[in-house]
Design an enzyme around this catalytic site. Structure first.
Site, short mmCIF file in Angstrom:
data_model
loop_
_atom_site.label_atom_id
_atom_site.label_comp_id
_atom_site.label_asym_id
_atom_site.label_seq_id
_atom_site.Cartn_x
_atom_site.Cartn_y
_atom_site.Cartn_z
N GLU A 13 6.41 -4.23 -7.27
CA GLU A 13 7.59 -4.96 -6.83
C GLU A 13 8.69 -4.79 -7.88
OE1 GLU A 13 6.84 -8.99 -5.56
OE2 GLU A 13 5.11 -8.35 -4.41
N ALA A 66 3.29 -7.99 -25.10
CA ALA A 66 2.67 -9.32 -25.13
C ALA A 66 3.62 -10.34 -24.49
CB ALA A 66 2.39 -9.72 -26.58
N CYS A 71 -0.62 -9.91 -6.95
CA CYS A 71 -1.73 -8.94 -6.96
C CYS A 71 -2.72 -9.11 -8.11
CB CYS A 71 -1.16 -7.53 -7.00
SG CYS A 71 -0.31 -7.11 -5.47
P1 NAD Z 1 2.90 -10.49 2.27
O1 NAD Z 1 2.29 -11.84 2.34
O2 NAD Z 1 4.24 -10.30 1.67
O3 NAD Z 1 2.98 -9.88 3.76
C1 NAD Z 1 1.97 -9.99 4.70
C2 NAD Z 1 2.62 -10.13 6.08
O4 NAD Z 1 1.59 -10.07 7.09
C3 NAD Z 1 3.36 -11.44 6.29
O5 NAD Z 1 4.69 -11.17 6.69
C4 NAD Z 1 2.57 -12.14 7.39
O6 NAD Z 1 3.38 -12.92 8.25
C5 NAD Z 1 1.99 -10.95 8.13
N1 NAD Z 1 0.84 -11.26 8.98
C6 NAD Z 1 -0.17 -12.14 8.77
N2 NAD Z 1 -1.03 -12.11 9.82
C7 NAD Z 1 -0.56 -11.20 10.69
C8 NAD Z 1 -1.02 -10.73 11.94
N3 NAD Z 1 -2.11 -11.18 12.51
N4 NAD Z 1 -0.27 -9.79 12.57
C9 NAD Z 1 0.87 -9.32 12.03
N5 NAD Z 1 1.34 -9.72 10.83
C10 NAD Z 1 0.63 -10.65 10.18
O7 NAD Z 1 1.83 -9.58 1.54
P2 NAD Z 1 2.11 -8.25 0.69
O8 NAD Z 1 2.55 -8.60 -0.67
O9 NAD Z 1 2.91 -7.30 1.51
O10 NAD Z 1 0.62 -7.70 0.56
C11 NAD Z 1 -0.08 -7.13 1.66
C12 NAD Z 1 -1.32 -6.44 1.12
O11 NAD Z 1 -0.92 -5.36 0.24
C13 NAD Z 1 -2.22 -7.33 0.29
O12 NAD Z 1 -3.56 -6.95 0.48
C14 NAD Z 1 -1.80 -7.02 -1.14
O13 NAD Z 1 -2.83 -7.26 -2.06
C15 NAD Z 1 -1.50 -5.55 -1.04
N6 NAD Z 1 -0.56 -5.04 -2.06
C16 NAD Z 1 0.53 -5.78 -2.41
C17 NAD Z 1 1.43 -5.27 -3.35
C18 NAD Z 1 2.63 -6.08 -3.76
O14 NAD Z 1 3.23 -5.73 -4.79
N7 NAD Z 1 3.04 -7.09 -3.04
C19 NAD Z 1 1.21 -4.01 -3.91
C20 NAD Z 1 0.11 -3.28 -3.51
C21 NAD Z 1 -0.78 -3.80 -2.57
#
Ligand code: NAD
Length: 463
Positions: A161, A261, A269
């Protein structure tokens, strides 16, 4: 290619927008009607540098669409990405209910599609080893045949991010976990435009791919935590963690990154992924001892700065006004999930202090979680006005070179607790600040004149 992305959060929105930017047709799906409504009106629900330009262009050129209708998106696309939440369950393991729930719905939709064509279901969420098999079984359960009607691929996301668009457009590597040649070929075709400079697309088995993501995050969290422990020791032995960072970072086996640090890692995450990997490990009868230590050290590191503030004020913060710069868990995002700043704010409030906080982007996201228990300042100077001390919790660039004379004149006393080591200790002493940071010698105000100009005071008062 026709792509759908299920889950339009940080990862899903960046993924969908960047695939559209490469000329693909993309449909982003979410159950959050408000979010989809906003996106359809052309409003971004998150702050992420560079996203707006791509988002606007691809909406205008009709390559990027938003819907709450899973059925239509699945029907019209060949590759279906899952970018769904995987929050920690009670025991710390990843909650797979979102991923498996959607997988089951996709299975039923594919089964009932008369024009049934081969699809790839790609898991981009961070999920424990074995999830690809579970997703496959969910879809199989609808009577479809893996390898013929569909394949499941693991494709973990490594974006950070704050630089998510850049990371997605130019990934250092793309990991594709699949045992299907057909799926591997389609995934390679999809990602080739992103790695034109020669970065690798690594095709491996599903389990190794799933484990790669956890190993990457757990390693980085460990690296940060190791430096935090070195910093804590530096404070006790009179060394300067900045010098150690430079001294070891120049060793190519160690590398320069993730050696800063501070007040511990946060974000959506690292904390959850380290916990989930430790739990996976225990579920398999193995105690991953380093990871348990990382979590423990990180917890106490997040409380460290408040302890320093409390110590300074003789153990009580009742009636003190504390200014806080930085709410986002890191710069260039408005994300405050697991933000160290929030841990600090809660602790300060609990100790009876008033908190006036400023962040360039993360005020609204903080207000949504902490409400008006603290006050929100207009800018950095408004925050420090009449405050007993300034606490710095996020390393936004705009905090690096403030008008120190103004800060000093607005604070009740020139006192800064810096959880991100933004400033040089000798310069701060020169400017007349009592400056308390992480893992570095604290120069006493009374030594200002002697310190000025040489930066190596023999009379340092250790923290
Ligand atoms: P987030 O919470 O920002 O987004 C998830 C989205 O999924 C939400 O908008 C939610 O409304 C939607 N959602 C929930 N249930 C749903 C359904 N049934 N149908 C459709 N949409 C639905 O999460 P994120 O930060 O984007 O993370 C998503 C995944 O990616 C996680 O597993 C996270 O660990 C991984 N990830 C995140 C990052 C990061 O920097 N944020 C980086 C790499 C991996």
């Amino acid at each position: 290619m026709n792509i759908s992305v299920i889950g339009t959060g940080y990862v899903g929105l960046v993924t969908g927008t960047c695939f559209a930017e490469m000329g693909n047709d993309v449909i982003c799906v979410d159950i959050d009607e408000q979010k989809i409504g906003k996106l359809r009106r052309g409003e971004l629900p998150i702050f992420e540098p560079g996203l707006e330009v791509f988002f606007e262009r691809n909406r205008r050129e009709k390559r990027l669409h938003f819907t709450t209708e899973l059925a239509a998106a699945v029907k019209e696309t060949d590759i279906i990405f899952l970018a769904l939440p995987t929050p920690p369950d009670e025991d710390g393991s990843a909650d797979l209910s979102y991923v498996l729930g959607v997988a089951s719905e996709i299975g039923k939709l594919l089964k009932n599609d008369p024009a049934r064509s081969y699809k790839i279901v790609v898991n981009k969420s961070t999920v424990p080893v074995g999830t690809a098999d579970k997703v496959c079984a969910m879809i199989d359960a609808s009577g479809l045949q893996a390898g013929v009607d569909f394949d499941v691929v693991s494709n973990p996301e490594f974006l950070r991010e704050g630089v998510a668009v850049e990371d997605f457009m130019k990934p250092e590597r793309v990991v594709v976990g699949t045992s299907s040649e057909r799926a591997a070929e389609m995934m390679t075709l999809l990602y080739e435009p992103f790695v034109r400079q020669g970065n690798p697309i690594m095709v491996m088995d599903e389990r190794s791919s799933e484990m790669t993501k956890y190993a990457a995050n757990a390693f980085l969290a460990t690296k940060i935590t190791f430096m935090n422990e070195i910093a804590n020791l530096c404070e006790r032995v009179g060394a300067n963690v900045d010098q150690i960072r430079r001294g070891i970072g120049s060793d190519s086996r160690i590398g320069k990154h993730f050696l800063y640090a501070g007040i511990g890692f946060g974000g959506s995450c690292f904390p959850k992924d380290v916990q989930a990997l430790a739990q996976t490990s225990e579920d398999h009868g193995y105690q991953f001892r380093i990871l348990r230590s990382v979590l423990e050290v990180n917890d106490s590191q997040r409380g460290l700065l408040v302890e320093k503030v409390k110590d300074y004020f003789g153990g009580s913060l009742e009636g003190r006004r504390i200014a806080l710069w930085g709410l986002a868990f890191k710069p260039n995002t408005d994300d405050v999930r697991e933000a160290p700043s929030h841990v600090i704010i809660r602790a300060l409030l609990e100790e009876g202090a008033d908190v006036a906080a400023f962040d360039p982007e993360a005020v609204e996201t903080t207000r949504a979680l902490l409400g008006n228990d603290l006050s929100y300042a207009e800018d950095i100077y408004d925050a420090v006005t009449n405050a007993d001390a300034l606490v710095i919790a996020t390393e936004w660039n705009e905090f690096r070179r403030p008008d120190f004379a103004k800060v000093k004149s607005l604070l009740k006393q020139p006192l800064i607790f810096d959880g991100r080591n933004l400033y040089e200790t000798d310069r701060m002493a020169e400017l007349g600040f009592e400056y308390i940071s992480i893992g570095r010698p604290r120069l006493s105000l009374s030594h200002d004149s002697r310190v000025a100009g040489n930066g190596a005071d023999g009379h340092e008062k250790r923290m």
